[in-house]
Write a protein that holds these residues in place. Sequence first.
Motif, PDB file in Angstrom:
ATOM      1  N   GLN A  43       0.409  -1.045  -0.138  1.00 31.02           N
ATOM      2  CA  GLN A  43       0.062  -0.017   0.180  1.00 31.02           C
ATOM      3  C   GLN A  43       0.600   1.362  -0.091  1.00 31.02           C
ATOM      4  N   SER A  44       0.323   2.141  -0.392  1.00 37.28           N
ATOM      5  CA  SER A  44       1.496   4.066  -1.074  1.00 37.28           C
ATOM      6  C   SER A  44       1.496   3.959   0.423  1.00 37.28           C
ATOM      7  N   LEU A  45       2.505   4.409   0.825  1.00 39.49           N
ATOM      8  CA  LEU A  45       2.595   5.311   2.314  1.00 39.49           C
ATOM      9  C   LEU A  45       1.646   6.991   2.325  1.00 39.49           C
ATOM     10  N   PHE A  46       1.282   6.958   1.405  1.00 39.81           N
ATOM     11  CA  PHE A  46      -0.439   8.005   0.937  1.00 39.81           C
ATOM     12  C   PHE A  46      -1.203   7.962   0.729  1.00 39.81           C
ATOM     13  N   ARG A  71      -0.257  25.243   2.496  1.00 36.61           N
ATOM     14  CA  ARG A  71      -1.102  24.979   2.231  1.00 36.61           C
ATOM     15  C   ARG A  71      -0.827  23.264   1.610  1.00 36.61           C
ATOM     16  N   ILE A  72      -1.127  22.216   1.938  1.00 32.48           N
ATOM     17  CA  ILE A  72      -0.598  21.081   1.401  1.00 32.48           C
ATOM     18  C   ILE A  72      -1.178  20.593   0.403  1.00 32.48           C
ATOM     19  N   ILE A  73      -0.304  19.477  -0.645  1.00 30.95           N
ATOM     20  CA  ILE A  73      -1.203  19.712  -2.170  1.00 30.95           C
ATOM     21  C   ILE A  73      -1.331  18.272  -1.444  1.00 30.95           C
ATOM     22  N   PHE A  80       5.181  12.061  -5.258  1.00 35.44           N
ATOM     23  CA  PHE A  80       6.574  12.415  -4.270  1.00 35.44           C
ATOM     24  C   PHE A  80       6.557  10.169  -3.763  1.00 35.44           C
ATOM     25  N   ALA A  81       5.498  10.383  -3.539  1.00 36.78           N
ATOM     26  CA  ALA A  81       6.445   8.691  -3.305  1.00 36.78           C
ATOM     27  C   ALA A  81       5.848   7.831  -4.453  1.00 36.78           C
ATOM     28  N   LYS A  82       5.689   8.475  -5.789  1.00 41.01           N
ATOM     29  CA  LYS A  82       5.674   7.429  -6.628  1.00 41.01           C
ATOM     30  C   LYS A  82       7.326   7.546  -6.875  1.00 41.01           C
ATOM     31  N   LYS A  83       7.736   8.144  -6.800  1.00 43.11           N
ATOM     32  CA  LYS A  83       9.269   9.254  -7.294  1.00 43.11           C
ATOM     33  C   LYS A  83      10.426   8.434  -6.204  1.00 43.11           C
TER      34      LYS A  83
END
Length: 99
Positions: A43-46, A71-73, A80-83
């Motif tokens: 599972q993705s970290l996010f 503001r956090i997008i 970022f997680a994919k990279k």
Amino acid sequence: MLTKLSKEGLVKASSGAKGGDRLPSNWEAISFLDIVHAIEGKQSLFDCYVHEDPNCTIKNYASSRRKNGERIIVSNFRCFAKKIAKHFSYIIIKDINYL
């Protein structure tokens, strides 16, 4: 942790007087991402942010930053997680001694 690694074939466990845990014969091909997935899951970290998990570290961080007027997008987090995952897939055990 060794149980999780063993289930994914990243460690070979044997019992008995000469038993123990060993790396498999293809140990040089095991990536850092393989190890992370074996221990933490695929599972993705996010993903917790998207699925409204109240214990989500990312969600709690984003909430604290919003309180400070920032503001956090979420899409930035996913990107970022994919990279990071792609980068981890290139690091193999053989290379870790040289880092």
